[in-house]
Every structure is written in C-alpha cells, then in structure tokens.
Design an enzyme around this catalytic site. Structure first.
Site, PDB file in Angstrom:
ATOM      1  N   SER A   1      -5.880 -14.211 -11.904  1.00 44.31           N
ATOM      2  CA  SER A   1      -4.759 -14.270 -10.956  1.00 44.31           C
ATOM      3  C   SER A   1      -5.185 -14.938  -9.652  1.00 44.31           C
ATOM      4  CB  SER A   1      -4.240 -12.874 -10.623  1.00 44.31           C
ATOM      5  OG  SER A   1      -3.870 -12.207 -11.775  1.00 44.31           O
TER       6      SER A   1
ATOM      7  N   ARG B   1      -1.718 -22.597  -7.415  1.00 41.27           N
ATOM      8  CA  ARG B   1      -0.297 -22.642  -7.066  1.00 41.27           C
ATOM      9  C   ARG B   1      -0.093 -22.998  -5.599  1.00 41.27           C
ATOM     10  NH1 ARG B   1       2.612 -18.101  -5.603  1.00 41.27           N
ATOM     11  NH2 ARG B   1       1.062 -16.747  -6.573  1.00 41.27           N
TER      12      ARG B   1
ATOM     13  N   LYS C   1      -9.796   6.600   3.306  1.00 38.14           N
ATOM     14  CA  LYS C   1      -9.005   6.934   4.500  1.00 38.14           C
ATOM     15  C   LYS C   1      -7.685   7.596   4.099  1.00 38.14           C
ATOM     16  CE  LYS C   1     -10.787   3.239   7.468  1.00 38.14           C
ATOM     17  NZ  LYS C   1     -11.359   4.129   8.495  1.00 38.14           N
TER      18      LYS C   1
ATOM     19  N   HIS D   1       4.510  -4.247   4.922  1.00 38.18           N
ATOM     20  CA  HIS D   1       3.260  -4.849   4.447  1.00 38.18           C
ATOM     21  C   HIS D   1       2.270  -5.002   5.594  1.00 38.18           C
ATOM     22  CE1 HIS D   1       5.158  -7.092   0.767  1.00 38.18           C
ATOM     23  NE2 HIS D   1       5.441  -5.803   0.791  1.00 38.18           N
TER      24      HIS D   1
ATOM     25  N   GLU E   1      -4.647  -5.600   1.488  1.00 34.06           N
ATOM     26  CA  GLU E   1      -3.192  -5.555   1.670  1.00 34.06           C
ATOM     27  C   GLU E   1      -2.688  -4.141   1.384  1.00 34.06           C
ATOM     28  OE1 GLU E   1       0.288  -8.481   0.303  1.00 34.06           O
ATOM     29  OE2 GLU E   1      -0.185  -7.037  -1.272  1.00 34.06           O
TER      30      GLU E   1
END
Ligand code: GTP
Ligand code: MG
Length: 228
Positions: free
Chosen positions: A80, A87, A51, A151, A170
């Site tokens: 990660s 976390r 896009k 964002h 994201e």
C-alpha cells in the site's frame, strides 16, 4: 502457422546467470532496510497506543465513564505504501516516503459522544512529547460526501539505541455513528471503485446527516447525566 521445426529451431533466450550469493545478499539488504524502516513506525504506533491505553485505564479506575470506546490500529503494508507513492507521484526513496506519507502508522479511536472526541484529542495533544503536525477537523467541516472525523497527525519521539526518531502517526477520532457511516461508505466506494452512482451518493449524504443529528441529540441527552 508455426511449423514444429520452426519451434525447435528458435534460439533459446537465456537470462544472464546471476551469482545466487550476490543476489541473496542484495535481497537480504533490501529486506533488512525495509524491516528497519517499518520498525520505527511500529514503535511510534506502540508509543501512541500506550498513551491511549493509559488514558483508558485511568478513566476506568478513577471515573464512572470512559471517553474511549474502541481502538484499532494498523501499519500500512509495503504494497500500500508503494501504491500511494506511485499514485501521488512522490519519489520512491525512503527520505521521500518519510516526508510525504504521514499515515504509515495509523490509529482509529471511536468515542460515544462528540465532546469525547475533542477531549481525547486534547488529552493526547497536550502531552509534552507529542507534536501536532496537522489537524483536519471533518466534524466541524464535513467532507462533501458527508464524511465526519477528527484527523490528527502526531509526531512522537522513539528512543532507539543510538538515536531518536521522530515518527508521524495518524490518529482518526470519531463517534461510533460516524464510524458506522465511514465503514459502509468505504465498502461502497470500494465496490464501485470510487465511481458511486449519483442516487447512492445522495443517500449516503443523507445517512451522514442522520448520523450527525443522532450524535447531536445524544450529546444533549448526555447533558442530563452531567458527565462533562
Ligand atoms: P489519504 O491519501 O487517503 O490518506 O488522504 P489524505 O492524506 O488527503 O488525508 P485525509 O485526512 O483526507 O484522509 C485520510 C484517511 O481518512 C483516509 O485514508 C481514510 O481512512 C479516511 N477518510 C478520508 N475521507 C474519507 C471518506 O470520504 N470516507 C471514508 N470512509 N474514509 C475517509
Ligand atoms: Mg490514508
């Protein structure tokens, strides 16, 4: 002190012998599951990049300016993903990761001007197959450290052979000045493991203000070109 004969007399601990074929099959299934999991995110990323690529090319052909300066993308590594899940205390199963980690696929777009940031965001979000799951506007509302960026979490349908997967991607959109700042802040943050000395925090904040003022000035000067 340990005597030599004590060492030799120690019972040797043996791991129960696993059937290497069973272990191999288990590992094969785990790797296959992980590959399938990551693949949908890669496809979601591909869709968004297509896009963006189309918008970029269209601008090159039909306009005398391009709002998109630079595009970078990444898939979060399994390491990660695991680190973030631990976390944040999320459940480790795929359904939980899918629900909570919305940045496994990520794209960063840099633009020259603030108004371009918003027009690129509009061009993407008004496409009928794109759903906006979340918007965080750190340009209108910068973070306390000075961080600025727009964002978006977009949800894109990916058409597989037997089903449609809705994949979150994201998208971070910011100006070159904001990107320059964020790149340096990230390195400093990493160096001090998040515990940045107060003086540096203040200097970074000042630098963010300077970058923001430059963006505003450039936007005004751009008005002279009538490129809106
Ligand atoms: P994460 O758990 O880090 O993904 O954050 P979040 O889910 O709360 O979302 P947020 O929108 O705050 O940040 C998402 C991403 O934006 C981060 O992973 C970074 O890439 C970037 N980001 C956010 N805040 C900062 C910041 O203060 N400095 C820099 N350099 N990057 C930031
Ligand atoms: Mg993130």
């Amino acid at each position: 002190m340990i005597e030599a004969d004590q060492l030799t007399q120690r019972p040797v601990r043996r791991e129960p012998r696993a059937n290497p074929f069973e272990r191999g099959a288990e590992l094969g299934t785990a790797v296959g599951d992980l590959t399938a999991f990551m693949m949908t995110y890669k496809f979601g990323l591909d869709e968004v990049l297509t896009k963006i690529g189309i918008l970029r090319e269209e601008f090159t052909f039909t306009h005398d300016f391009n709002p998109i300066e630079h595009v970078k993308s990444r898939l979060k590594s399994p390491g990660s993903i695991a680190e973030k899940v631990l976390r944040k205390g999320y459940g480790p199963e795929p359904a939980s990761i899918r629900e909570h980690l919305l940045d496994i696929a990520g794209v960063r777009i840099t633009c020259s001007f603030i108004s371009d940031v918003y027009s690129v965001a509009d061009m993407l979000t008004r496409q009928p197959d794109v759903k906006v799951l979340r918007t965080r506007d750190y340009i209108r509302h910068p973070k306390p450290n000075g961080y600025q960026s727009l964002h978006l979490i977009l949800e894109i349908p990916v058409f597989l052979s037997d089903r449609v997967e809705l994949v979150p991607v994201e998208v971070q959109i910011r100006t070159a000045a904001m990107d320059f700042w964020a790149g340096l802040e990230h390195k400093i943050h990493y160096k001090y493991r998040g515990d940045i000395p107060a003086g540096l925090v203040e200097e970074l904040h000042e630098a963010a203000t300077v970058a923001g003022n430059l963006d505003k000035k450039m936007e005004r000067l751009r008005g002279e070109l009538g490129q809106h």
